[in-house]
Write a protein that holds these residues in place. Structure first.
Motif, PDB file in Angstrom:
ATOM      1  N   MET A  77      34.826  17.690  24.480  1.00  0.00           N
ATOM      2  CA  MET A  77      34.607  16.874  23.158  1.00  0.00           C
ATOM      3  C   MET A  77      34.805  15.394  23.336  1.00  0.00           C
ATOM      4  N   ARG A  78      36.237  15.214  23.770  1.00  0.00           N
ATOM      5  CA  ARG A  78      36.678  13.933  24.118  1.00  0.00           C
ATOM      6  C   ARG A  78      35.990  12.987  24.929  1.00  0.00           C
ATOM      7  N   ALA A  79      35.121  13.437  25.556  1.00  0.00           N
ATOM      8  CA  ALA A  79      34.065  12.502  26.424  1.00  0.00           C
ATOM      9  C   ALA A  79      32.801  12.144  25.787  1.00  0.00           C
ATOM     10  N   LEU A  80      32.677  12.735  24.821  1.00  0.00           N
ATOM     11  CA  LEU A  80      31.678  12.380  23.889  1.00  0.00           C
ATOM     12  C   LEU A  80      31.562  11.085  23.459  1.00  0.00           C
ATOM     13  N   GLY A  81      30.608  10.299  23.273  1.00  0.00           N
ATOM     14  CA  GLY A  81      30.235   8.874  22.737  1.00  0.00           C
ATOM     15  C   GLY A  81      30.042   8.764  21.235  1.00  0.00           C
TER      16      GLY A  81
END
Length: 114
Positions: free
Chosen positions: A1-5
Motif C-alpha cells: 500500500m505504501r508503494a502506491l502513488g
C-alpha cells in the motif's frame, strides 16, 4: 500500500495468509494508509466478474499479455529449490523473506522454465 502513488488502487483479490483461526484468516490492515495520498482499497471477486463480463475480461487479459511481451511488466523469475533444500525454502516463506515465487523441485531439474 505504501508503494502506491497518489490515487492508487490496492486490489484485494484473495488472502494468501489463510489460517485456521478466524482472527488470522483475514489480514489486519492499517486503514489510515488508504487516507494518505487518497489511495483506494477495492475488493475484487474476479471469478464471478469474468463470467459476467467476458469481453472486458478478454481485453484485460490481452492487455496484460501485451505488457508482459513489451517488458512493461517484468515478473520475478521463480526461485527453484531442490527437494533436499526444502527447509531453506520454507524458512524463507515462513519468515516472510521470500520475494516472488518459491518452488520445490522433486524431479532433480532446478532450472526455471521462465
Amino acid at each position: 500500500m505504501r508503494a502506491l502513488g497518489f490515487g492508487g488502487r490496492f486490489l484485494v483479490i484473495g488472502f494468501a495468509s489463510g489460517g485456521t483461526q478466524p482472527d488470522r484468516a483475514i489480514p489486519r490492515f492499517p486503514i489510515n494508509l488508504a487516507l494518505l495520498n487518497e489511495r483506494q482499497i477495492q475488493g475484487v471477486l474476479w471469478g464471478t466478474w469474468k463470467f459476467k463480463n467476458p469481453d472486458a475480461n478478454r481485453r484485460n487479459i490481452n492487455d496484460l499479455v501485451a505488457m508482459l511481451l513489451t517488458g512493461k511488466l517484468r515478473p520475478k523469475t521463480p526461485k527453484v529449490y531442490p527437494l533436499e533444500r526444502f527447509k531453506e525454502a520454507m524458512d524463507l516463506m515462513m519468515n516472510r523473506q521470500a520475494i516472488g515465487k518459491i518452488c520445490i523441485d522433486t524431479t532433480g531439474n532446478t532450472a526455471s522454465k521462465l
